[in-house]
Design an enzyme around this catalytic site. Structure first.
Site, PDB file in Angstrom:
ATOM      1  N   ASP A  37       5.669 -16.170  64.813  1.00  0.00           N
ATOM      2  CA  ASP A  37       4.267 -16.190  65.235  1.00  0.00           C
ATOM      3  C   ASP A  37       3.823 -17.593  65.596  1.00  0.00           C
ATOM      4  O   ASP A  37       4.470 -18.568  65.247  1.00  0.00           O
ATOM      5  CB  ASP A  37       3.398 -15.748  64.055  1.00  0.00           C
ATOM      6  N   LYS A  59       0.817 -16.605  70.844  1.00  0.00           N
ATOM      7  CA  LYS A  59       0.198 -17.111  72.069  1.00  0.00           C
ATOM      8  C   LYS A  59       0.678 -18.527  72.295  1.00  0.00           C
ATOM      9  O   LYS A  59       0.630 -19.340  71.386  1.00  0.00           O
ATOM     10  CB  LYS A  59      -1.322 -17.186  71.896  1.00  0.00           C
ATOM     11  N   MET A 172     -10.526 -18.710  60.977  1.00  0.00           N
ATOM     12  CA  MET A 172     -10.870 -18.332  62.358  1.00  0.00           C
ATOM     13  C   MET A 172     -12.373 -18.454  62.618  1.00  0.00           C
ATOM     14  O   MET A 172     -12.951 -17.631  63.340  1.00  0.00           O
ATOM     15  CB  MET A 172     -10.392 -16.896  62.644  1.00  0.00           C
TER      16      MET A 172
END
Ligand SMILES: C[S@@+](CC[C@H](N)C(=O)[O-])C[C@H]1O[C@@H](n2cnc3c(N)ncnc32)[C@H](O)[C@@H]1O
Length: 260
Positions: A37, A59, A172
């Site tokens: 990840d 990402k 986050m």
């Protein structure tokens, strides 16, 4: 007859490769296939076999992350082919890491799955600046909460959290700090409540600031701290190292290695 393989959901810790557990390092060393990840320090792959297949699924450079269904299908196919699969995630796989969803999916497909904890960034980030999450004088508990729900309607109940006399550890949340600040103030949290933001905790690029809830968005904007970051809200932030003052940024990285 071919033996079925197994999947390990492994926490890679917050960044510093020395914060990896021994059990995690052993699983990585055993793996035939490793799905990696975002936010996993590439140095951790030094533990992998030279012939292990490494698949980056996070990402990168603004690209879309690999679809979750693809990751799950791949883990199932590799395990059914008899291979040892490690799914390597930042921090702890069971803290905002979709570990619970993946474990359920794998078990539903009849695949054996083990979870190996990692040190979550919500623990490592405050510790890296001397902030305990609980303290008998300041906080009788801590709540780990996301600043970014799965859907816009799945946001935390900030008003209820504002009333708790406990440390809030917000994952986050950097990009939404203005909304979070407004919701906590509206819920009754004092504007003078101390807040710390720690970016890239335990990595050489770590940066942090200490401010108050009332000044959080301005302080973040002024010092340009972005994601990944952990926001800690509560009186325990008073324990922060003396040199982590308002706006102190890019303090020299201190290795987590024990001094001998
Ligand atoms: C999808 S969550 C994964 C959390 C991870 N499972 C954990 O236990 O740390 C990603 C968020 O974790 C936090 N994060 C992860 N690594 C971090 C680090 N080294 N420093 C600060 N925050 C970090 C940030 O809030 C980031 O947006």
């Amino acid at each position: 007859m071919k033996t079925q393989g197994k999947v390990f959901l492994v926490g890679a810790g917050p960044g510093d490769p020395e914060l990896l557990t021994i059990k995690a390092a052993r699983a990585i060393a055993l793996a035939d296939v490793i799905l990696v990840d975002d936010l996993v320090n590439p140095d951790i792959l030094d533990h992998a076999r030279f012939d292990a297949r490494i698949v980056q699924v996070g990402k990168r450079g603004g690209c879309q992350s690999t679809p979750q269904e693809f990751i799950e299908r791949m883990m199932i196919a590799e395990a059914r082919a008899g291979r040892c699969v490690v799914r390597l995630k930042g921090g702890d796989p069971f803290i905002f890491g979709r570990g619970g969803e993946e474990r359920a999916h794998l078990q539903g497909a009849g695949i054996a799955v083990d979870v190996i904890n990692g040190i979550s960034s919500g623990l490592a980030a405050p510790a890296s600046i001397g902030v305990p999450l609980t303290h008998r004088d300041w906080s009788q508990g801590a709540v780990f909460v996301t600043g970014h729900g799965k859907t816009p309607h799945a946001n935390p109940d900030w008003a209820a959290l504002a009333r708790l006399d406990m440390t809030l550890v917000i994952y986050m949340g950097v990009a939404r700090c203005g909304e979070i600040q407004a919701a906590l103030l509206a819920g009754g949290k004092a504007a003078s409540t101390p807040v710390a933001v720690i970016h890239a905790a335990t990595l050489p690029s770590q940066a942090q600031l200490v401010t108050t809830l009332g000044e959080l968005p301005q302080a973040l904007a002024a010092w340009g701290l972005g994601s990944p970051g952990i926001i800690v809200v509560g009186d325990v932030v008073r324990c922060a190292d003396q040199d982590v003052g308002a706006g102190s940024r890019h303090l020299p990285y201190q290795s987590q290695s024990p001094r001998v």
